[in-house]
Design a protein around this motif. Structure first.
Motif, PDB file in Angstrom:
ATOM      1  N   PRO A 102       1.084  -1.186   0.025  1.00 22.05           N
ATOM      2  CA  PRO A 102      -0.675  -0.061   0.400  1.00 22.05           C
ATOM      3  C   PRO A 102       1.019   1.275   0.041  1.00 22.05           C
ATOM      4  N   PRO A 103       0.353   2.381  -0.405  1.00 21.29           N
ATOM      5  CA  PRO A 103       1.254   3.703   0.253  1.00 21.29           C
ATOM      6  C   PRO A 103       1.789   3.268   1.243  1.00 21.29           C
ATOM      7  N   GLY A 104       2.937   4.741   1.143  1.00 25.21           N
ATOM      8  CA  GLY A 104       4.115   4.826   2.011  1.00 25.21           C
ATOM      9  C   GLY A 104       4.905   3.334   2.263  1.00 25.21           C
ATOM     10  N   GLY A 105       4.685   2.040   1.413  1.00 27.37           N
ATOM     11  CA  GLY A 105       5.339   1.114   2.031  1.00 27.37           C
ATOM     12  C   GLY A 105       6.145   1.308   0.997  1.00 27.37           C
ATOM     13  N   SER A 106       7.162  -0.137   1.087  1.00 28.09           N
ATOM     14  CA  SER A 106       8.700  -0.527   0.331  1.00 28.09           C
ATOM     15  C   SER A 106       8.854  -1.711  -0.580  1.00 28.09           C
ATOM     16  N   VAL A 107       9.296  -1.025  -1.752  1.00 28.39           N
ATOM     17  CA  VAL A 107       9.696  -1.951  -2.833  1.00 28.39           C
ATOM     18  C   VAL A 107      10.851  -2.243  -3.648  1.00 28.39           C
ATOM     19  N   ALA A 146      -0.382   5.394 -10.828  1.00 27.59           N
ATOM     20  CA  ALA A 146      -0.586   6.970 -10.843  1.00 27.59           C
ATOM     21  C   ALA A 146       0.522   7.446 -10.313  1.00 27.59           C
ATOM     22  N   SER A 147      -0.036   7.516  -8.584  1.00 24.78           N
ATOM     23  CA  SER A 147       0.660   7.620  -8.052  1.00 24.78           C
ATOM     24  C   SER A 147       1.541   7.023  -6.671  1.00 24.78           C
ATOM     25  N   PRO A 148       1.784   6.586  -6.633  1.00 29.65           N
ATOM     26  CA  PRO A 148       2.331   4.796  -5.889  1.00 29.65           C
ATOM     27  C   PRO A 148       2.574   5.317  -4.518  1.00 29.65           C
ATOM     28  N   ASN A 149       3.068   6.549  -5.032  1.00 29.90           N
ATOM     29  CA  ASN A 149       3.774   6.985  -3.383  1.00 29.90           C
ATOM     30  C   ASN A 149       4.387   5.360  -2.398  1.00 29.90           C
ATOM     31  N   LEU A 150       5.402   5.167  -3.112  1.00 28.82           N
ATOM     32  CA  LEU A 150       6.346   3.637  -2.649  1.00 28.82           C
ATOM     33  C   LEU A 150       7.616   4.075  -2.836  1.00 28.82           C
ATOM     34  N   THR A 151       8.097   3.757  -2.024  1.00 31.21           N
ATOM     35  CA  THR A 151      10.048   4.149  -1.445  1.00 31.21           C
ATOM     36  C   THR A 151      10.685   2.668  -3.036  1.00 31.21           C
ATOM     37  N   ALA A 206      15.351   2.289 -13.264  1.00 31.51           N
ATOM     38  CA  ALA A 206      16.037   3.343 -12.643  1.00 31.51           C
ATOM     39  C   ALA A 206      15.602   4.765 -13.202  1.00 31.51           C
ATOM     40  N   ALA A 207      16.165   4.226 -14.720  1.00 30.99           N
ATOM     41  CA  ALA A 207      16.161   5.576 -15.249  1.00 30.99           C
ATOM     42  C   ALA A 207      14.181   5.654 -15.444  1.00 30.99           C
ATOM     43  N   ARG A 208      13.536   5.023 -15.625  1.00 37.06           N
ATOM     44  CA  ARG A 208      12.010   5.041 -15.954  1.00 37.06           C
ATOM     45  C   ARG A 208      11.301   5.742 -14.762  1.00 37.06           C
ATOM     46  N   LEU A 209      11.945   5.167 -13.096  1.00 36.90           N
ATOM     47  CA  LEU A 209      11.075   5.641 -12.084  1.00 36.90           C
ATOM     48  C   LEU A 209      11.662   6.605 -11.519  1.00 36.90           C
ATOM     49  N   ALA A 210      12.826   7.649 -11.809  1.00 35.73           N
ATOM     50  CA  ALA A 210      13.868   8.680 -11.473  1.00 35.73           C
ATOM     51  C   ALA A 210      12.456  10.294 -11.764  1.00 35.73           C
ATOM     52  N   ALA A 211      11.849   9.940 -12.654  1.00 35.52           N
ATOM     53  CA  ALA A 211      11.196  10.878 -13.690  1.00 35.52           C
ATOM     54  C   ALA A 211       9.757  11.058 -12.405  1.00 35.52           C
ATOM     55  N   SER A 212       9.572  10.573 -11.610  1.00 32.29           N
ATOM     56  CA  SER A 212       8.287   9.955 -10.628  1.00 32.29           C
ATOM     57  C   SER A 212       8.449  10.504  -9.265  1.00 32.29           C
ATOM     58  N   SER A 213       7.405  11.683  -8.982  1.00 38.92           N
ATOM     59  CA  SER A 213       7.535  12.848  -7.722  1.00 38.92           C
ATOM     60  C   SER A 213       6.731  12.102  -6.503  1.00 38.92           C
ATOM     61  N   THR A 214       5.820  10.727  -7.190  1.00 38.22           N
ATOM     62  CA  THR A 214       5.954  10.058  -5.691  1.00 38.22           C
ATOM     63  C   THR A 214       6.384   8.933  -5.338  1.00 38.22           C
ATOM     64  N   ILE A 215       7.598   8.023  -6.232  1.00 44.24           N
ATOM     65  CA  ILE A 215       8.341   7.281  -5.825  1.00 44.24           C
ATOM     66  C   ILE A 215       9.827   7.635  -5.398  1.00 44.24           C
ATOM     67  N   ASP A 216       9.694   7.334  -3.670  1.00 48.08           N
ATOM     68  CA  ASP A 216      11.623   7.840  -3.605  1.00 48.08           C
ATOM     69  C   ASP A 216      12.581   6.808  -3.931  1.00 48.08           C
TER      70      ASP A 216
END
Length: 255
Positions: free
Chosen positions: A93-98, A115-120, A129-139
């Motif tokens: 769920p959002p706030g989790g880590s993957v 659209a807004s996964p809110n994940l680490t 990594a290159a594809r995830l780097a642009a997401s503002s809701t992924i740490d």
């Protein structure tokens, strides 16, 4: 069908599907399991197949080599797309880590993320990594190290050090091969070490692997079959393989 014709058909089917069980061959050709075993014995003597417990695999199914990323990405692409779509159901769920392992199936999951996964997210894959780097809701946490050109995955001491200090909710792990006896396996020792550390760092391990990987064994086992919680695969999995994996306590999801 004459015996020679049946044996040729059996050899062709095993080559195409990667692994076929004795029971499935008996059902398909309308013969007894004893007849199938005799056919397999003949084909093995001729060098066309290799018998394994409960069935047979192509002669090259145990190997130390691996194809390049481009070749693997184009192999069974439709099945990998379906597996990726099904695998996102196991995101925390959002706030989790993957943790995303490097691989052509795990990389397909990125386009299927909400659209807004809110994940680490932790990964050793340069393309992921290159594809995830642009997401503002992924740490995003990219594991460093030497990058293997054939898989574009970071390996070596650095990713092992970091993985030894983290604990993630879910790890999505790829594998070159999977059997009950040999577990999850891959040809390269450095990549095997990182995959092993990923499995150990996760509360839940989800393996994304198309059915051609099942029944094959590569040089180095990086995790026993008991370490897998979920296997997401395609509908070409042999009935006997699915039954045996479920008997081992694995949730098998057909995409």
């Amino acid at each position: 069908m004459y015996q020679e014709e049946r044996q040729q058909s059996v050899a062709t089917l095993i080559t195409q599907r990667g692994r076929v069980s004795v029971m499935d061959l008996a059902d398909r050709f309308g013969v007894t399991t004893e007849t199938v075993r005799r056919d397999l014995a003949v084909l093995e003597r001729l060098g066309h197949i290799r018998r394994v417990h409960g069935g047979a695999v192509p002669t090259g199914s145990v190997t130390v080599g691996e194809p390049g990323l481009t070749e693997r990405d184009g192999t069974r692409a439709e099945q990998k797309d379906r597996i990726a779509r099904a695998a996102v159901a196991f995101l925390p769920p959002p706030g989790g880590s993957v943790l995303f392992d490097a691989g052509t199936t795990t990389s397909r999951m990125i386009t299927e993320l909400p659209a807004s996964p809110n994940l680490t997210a932790v990964t050793n894959s340069v393309p992921i990594a290159a594809r995830l780097a642009a997401s503002s809701t992924i740490d995003l946490q990219l594991l460093g190290g030497r990058v293997r050109g054939v898989t574009q995955a970071a390996v070596g001491a650095e990713p092992l050090r970091v993985l030894g200090t983290v604990r993630v909710d879910v790890a999505f792990v790829g594998t070159n091969a999977l059997t009950v006896a040999h577990g999850l396996s891959t040809p390269d020792p450095d990549e095997a070490a990182v995959k092993r550390a990923m499995v150990e760092a996760a509360r839940t391990v989800v393996v994304t692997a198309d059915s051609s990987k099942i029944g094959r064994e590569h040089l180095i086992s990086f995790a026993p079959i008991g370490a897998v919680d979920v296997l997401v695969t395609d509908s070409d999995i042999e009935r006997a393989d699915r039954t045996e994996l479920e008997r081992q306590g694995i949730e098998v999801v057909i995409a």
